[in-house]
Design an enzyme around this catalytic site. Structure first.
Site, PDB file in Angstrom:
ATOM      1  N   ASP A 166      -5.451  10.770  11.420  1.00  0.00           N
ATOM      2  CA  ASP A 166      -6.163   9.829  11.063  1.00  0.00           C
ATOM      3  C   ASP A 166      -8.037  10.613  11.553  1.00  0.00           C
ATOM      4  O   ASP A 166      -8.447  11.547  11.269  1.00  0.00           O
ATOM      5  CB  ASP A 166      -6.981   8.466  11.081  1.00  0.00           C
ATOM      6  CG  ASP A 166      -7.826   7.957  10.390  1.00  0.00           C
ATOM      7  OD1 ASP A 166      -8.511   8.120   9.507  1.00  0.00           O
ATOM      8  OD2 ASP A 166      -8.799   7.127  10.931  1.00  0.00           O
ATOM      9  N   ASP A 200      -6.848   8.846  17.368  1.00  0.00           N
ATOM     10  CA  ASP A 200      -5.669   8.392  17.063  1.00  0.00           C
ATOM     11  C   ASP A 200      -4.055   8.545  16.491  1.00  0.00           C
ATOM     12  O   ASP A 200      -4.494   9.680  16.361  1.00  0.00           O
ATOM     13  CB  ASP A 200      -6.016   7.368  17.058  1.00  0.00           C
ATOM     14  CG  ASP A 200      -6.746   7.372  15.698  1.00  0.00           C
ATOM     15  OD1 ASP A 200      -6.717   8.195  14.369  1.00  0.00           O
ATOM     16  OD2 ASP A 200      -7.733   5.974  15.305  1.00  0.00           O
ATOM     17  N   TYR A 202     -10.191   0.507   8.509  1.00  0.00           N
ATOM     18  CA  TYR A 202     -10.811   0.758   7.047  1.00  0.00           C
ATOM     19  C   TYR A 202     -10.785  -0.204   6.217  1.00  0.00           C
ATOM     20  O   TYR A 202     -10.111  -0.523   5.474  1.00  0.00           O
ATOM     21  CB  TYR A 202      -9.892   1.578   6.989  1.00  0.00           C
ATOM     22  CG  TYR A 202     -10.034   3.471   7.125  1.00  0.00           C
ATOM     23  CD1 TYR A 202     -10.995   3.819   7.173  1.00  0.00           C
ATOM     24  CD2 TYR A 202      -9.519   3.571   8.292  1.00  0.00           C
ATOM     25  CE1 TYR A 202     -11.374   5.374   7.925  1.00  0.00           C
ATOM     26  CE2 TYR A 202      -9.530   5.050   9.263  1.00  0.00           C
ATOM     27  CZ  TYR A 202     -10.443   5.813   8.982  1.00  0.00           C
ATOM     28  OH  TYR A 202     -11.029   7.075  10.142  1.00  0.00           O
TER      29      TYR A 202
END
Length: 633
Positions: free
Chosen positions: A79, A82, A231
Site C-alpha cells: 500500500d 508498509d 482505511y
C-alpha cells in the site's frame, strides 16, 4: 537533462542521482515525471518480480501470501511505506490508472507509455482475479496493519503475520467489492484494444463482484475490523453507484445505467455535493462519469436524473476553480488544494486528474462549465487548475520542492518507506530484523540508501511547510492511491504542453534510423574506435568523480559519477561505450548484449554539441574505465 533510472544488475545499492534538473528554464517535464511514476508502482510490487523489473533494489517477497489459508494471494501491491495489501485503496488505484488509459489513450500512447501503463494495471488485476475465486468470495486484505507497523524491515525479510482477510455473503464488504468491480470493469476497457480475451475475463469478474456487493450489503471494515484505523470506510453507496457506472460504460447494458438512475436519490448520487474525490469518496467521480453520457446525447430517457448528476459534477468542478459562490476548496498560500493534514497530496492529485477528465468531456462536445450566479467557465480553466496542482507537486511551490521523489533538483530524501530506507537485499544480504530496522535504519539522519523514484509523498501542510523526516509519515509517506491519478494527469499535461512523443517507441528506432524529431537524414555507419586509434581525437570525454563512500562490514563502496560530454561541434548519435574493470552495478546507460557494452538511454540518442549526460556506478576497489567503442555524426 534529467534524472534517469535504468535497468541494472541486482547487486546494487541504489543511491542514484543522475544528470541535472528535470526543469529547464521553468518548464515542467511531465514526460519525465510520468516515466518515474511507473517506477514507484514497480517498487510497490509484491510477489515474484518479472525479468523486466526496472527497480533493482527490490526482490521477490510475499511468496506464500494466502498459503496457510488455502488461497493463492501472491502478487498485488504493497500500500505505502508498509507491507500490507489493503484492498480498497489498491482497487481505487487500479481504477484511476485504467481511467487514464481509457480517456487519455492517445496521450499515453504518444508518450510511448501504454506498455508500462497496462503492466501497472495488470499487476493489480491479476491479483484481484486470484482474490476472487468464487462469485461471492473476495479476499480483501493480506497483512495486519498493527503488527506490520511494529516492525521496520524490508519486504524481502518480512517476519510479521501475513494473515489474509476474506469477504463472503456472511461477512460482506460492499464498498471494497464495489470498488474492485469498478477497477476490473475499467481495466477491461483499458485492455480491450490490446487483449480482448483478458478484457472479457476482467469484465466477467467485475459483473460477479458487483452482484455480490449489491446483494450482500455491509461495510468492509465491519468485517475486517483491523482495517478501521487505516482505511475507514464512510459508506458503500458511492462504490455501488461507481461500480454500476463503470459497468455501464464497459458493457453498454441499460441495466447498469438504470441502477444509477433508480438509486440516484437513495444512494446520494444526485444529493451529495462534494469537494473531495478519493479512495473513500467516489461521488464526484460518479457524477463526472455520468455527465459524459449526457454530453454525448445518450440516455435521453434518463435525462432528468443525469442532469442532476451533472449539476453535482459542476459543483465539484466550480469549487476547484474558486467559482462556487463561496463553497470552494481550501488552498494553501502557495495554491495547493488542501483537504486533510495526513497525506494531503492524494486529494490534490485525484482532483487534478478528475478536472482534467471533465475538461476533456466538456471541450470534446463544445460545452462549458456552469457555475453559480450565471458564471460560464471555459473547459480550459479546469485544465489550468489541474496543471497548477501538478506543477506544485513537481516543484513550483514556495519551497521549490518536488514532491515526486527523484524528479527535479530538490525532492524528499528521507521518505517514510521501509524498502527505500534500508540497504537493498542484494547488497546487505543478512536479514534486517523487526526491531533492528528501527535502530539501524529508521532513526538514521542520512538520506535513504534507495531512491523510490516516482513516489508522491504526503506533501506539505496548509501553510506550505514540509519537514523531510522519515518519522514524519503524514508528510513523507507515499501511497498507491496518491500516485495512480498521475498516470493520466501527467500524460494529458505532457500532450497539452506540446511535448508529446518525447519518449520514442523503441520499435521505431534502430542504429541507422534517426530518432523521432531528428533532422539527420543521411546518417553514416558508425565510426569504430579501434585500439590503434585510441590516441586519436574522440569527440567525447569522460569526467570521473566520487560522490559518496560507505562501508558495509569490511568492504568500502564508492559511488562514482561519470559525466559524458560531447566536445565536438556536431551532434553525436549511436554512441556506444565499453566499461573496463567494472565489478559493480551501473545506472544511467542502456546495457547491450555485448559484454560490458552500453549505449545512451533510448530517449536521449542524440548528444548535442557541448551537451553532458551523467551516469553512476557503485563498486568497491579501483574505479572503472570507460572508452568509446563507436559513434556517428
Amino acid at each position: 537533462m534529467k534524472l534517469f533510472t535504468i535497468s541494472s544488475p541486482a547487486s546494487a545499492l541504489c543511491i542514484i542521482l543522475l544528470c541535472s534538473s528535470s526543469m529547464v528554464q521553468g518548464l515542467v517535464d511531465y514526460g519525465d515525471a510520468l516515466d518515474k511514476t511507473f517506477l514507484f508502482f514497480e517498487a510497490q510490487r509484491s510477489g515474484k518480480l518479472p525479468h523486466a523489473q526496472r527497480v533493482k533494489w527490490r526482490g521477490d517477497s510475499g511468496l506464500r501470501d494466502g498459503h496457510s489459508q488455502g488461497a493463492d494471494l501472491v502478487g498485488g501491491y504493497y500500500d505505502a511505506g508498509d507491507h500490507v495489501k489493503f484492498g480498497l485503496p489498491m482497487a481505487f488505484s487500479v481504477t484511476m490508472m485504467a481511467w487514464g488509459a481509457i480517456d487519455f489513450n492517445k496521450e499515453i500512447t504518444s508518450a510511448n507509455q501504454m506498455s508500462n501503463t497496462l503492466a501497472a494495471i495488470r499487476w493489480g488485476t491479476d491479483y484481484f482475479v486470484k482474490a476472487h475465486p468464487q462469485p461471492n468470495v473476495l479476499w480483501a486484505q493480506v497483512g495486519d496493519g498493527n503488527s506490520d507497523h511494529y516492525c521496520w524491515e524490508r519486504a524481502e525479510d518480512m517476519t510479521t503475520p501475513r494473515t489474509a482477510y476474506k469477504l463472503d455473503q456472511n461477512h460482506p464488504g460492499s464498498d471494497l467489492a464495489g470498488e474492485t468491480a469498478a477497477a476490473l470493469a475499467a481495466a477491461s476497457l483499458a485492455f480491450k484494444p490490446y487483449n480482448s480475451s483478458y478484457s472479457n475475463l476482467l469484465l466477467s469478474h467485475a459483473k460477479q463482484l458487483f452482484s455480490f456487493a449489491d446483494r450482500f450489503r455491509g461495510l468492509y471494515d465491519d468485517t475486517i475490523e483491523n482495517a478501521k484505523q487505516f482505511y475507514t470506510s464512510s459508506g458503500y453507496s458511492d462504490e455501488l453507484l461507481w461500480a454500476a457506472a463503470w459497468l455501464h460504460r464497459a458493457t453498454g447494458e441499460d441495466y447498469y445505467l438504470k441502477y444509477v438512475v433508480d438509486n440516484a436519490v437513495y444512494m446520494g448520487g444526485t444529493g451529495c455535493a462534494v469537494k473531495e474525490f478519493s479512495w473513500d469518496n467516489k461521488y464526484a467521480g460518479v457524477q463526472v462519469l455520468l455527465s459524459k453520457i449526457l454530453l454525448e446525447g445518450r440516455g435521453s430517457q434518463y435525462a432528468s436524473t443525469l442532469k442532476q448528476y451533472q449539476a453535482k459534477a459542476d459543483y465539484f468542478a466550480c469549487s476547484c476553480v474558486q467559482k462556487n459562490d463561496g463553497y470552494n476548496i481550501q488552498k494553501t498560500p502557495g495554491g495547493l488544494m488542501y483537504v486533510r493534514e495526513w497525506n494531503n497530496l492524494q486529494y490534490a492529485s485525484a482532483a487534478a486528474f478528475l478536472t482534467a477528465v471533465y475538461s476533456q468531456y466538456l471541450s470534446s462536445h463544445g460545452a462549458k462549465l456552469n457555475c453559480p450566479k450565471g458564471q460560464v467557465v471555459q473547459p480550459q480553466v479546469l485544465l489550468d487548475f489541474a496543471k497548477s496542482q501538478a506543477d506544485y507537486m513537481l516543484g513550483k511551490n514556495p519551497k521549490s520542492m518536488s514532491y515526486v521523489v527523484g524528479y527535479g533538483q530538490q525532492y524528499p530524501i528521507r521518505v517514510h518507506h521501509r524498502g527505500a530506507s534500508i540497504a537493498s537485499i542484494f547488497l546487505l544480504r543478512s536479514t534486517v530484523e523487526c526491531v533492528q530496522g528501527f535502530d539501524s535504519w529508521y532513526r538514521r539522519p542520512e538520506a535513504n540508501p534507495n531512491v523510490v523514484y516516482g513516489a508522491l509523498v504526503g506533501g506539505p501542510d496548509q501553510n506550505d511547510n514540509f519537514n523531510d523526516q522519515r518519522s514524519n509519515y503524514e508528510q513523507t509517506e507515499p501511497t498507491l492511491c496518491a500516485s495512480a491519478p498521475l498516470v493520466g494527469l501527467f500524460s494529458k499535461l505532457q500532450s497539452a504542453s506540446g511535448s508529446g512523443g518525447r519518449y520514442p517507441k523503441t520499435t521505431q528506432v534502430s542504429h541507422y534510423t534517426a530518432p523521432t524529431g531528428s533532422y539527420h537524414k543521411n546518417l553514416q555507419p558508425p565510426r569504430k574506435v579501434t585500439a590503434a586509434a585510441e590516441e586519436e581525437h574522440v569527440p567525447v570525454e569522460f569526467l570521473h568523480s566520487i560522490t559518496k563512500t560507505w562501508t558495509v562490514g569490511s568492504t568500502t563502496y564508492y559511488r562514482h559519477k561519470v559525466t559524458i560530454k560531447n566536445t565536438s561541434q556536431k551532434s553525436i548519435t549511436g554512441l556506444k561505450m565499453v566499461a573496463q574493470n567494472l565489478s559493480g552495478s551501473l545506472w544511467g546507460l542502456t546495457p547491450l548484449p555485448q559484454k560490458n557494452t552500453y549505449e545512451l538511454p533510448e530517449w536521449i540518442k542524440v548528444l548535442k554539441p557541448g551537451q553532458e549526460l551523467s551516469f553512476v556506478y557503485v563498486q568497491g576497489g579501483p574505479q572503472a574505465k570507460f572508452i568509446v567503442n563507436s559513434y556517428q555524426y
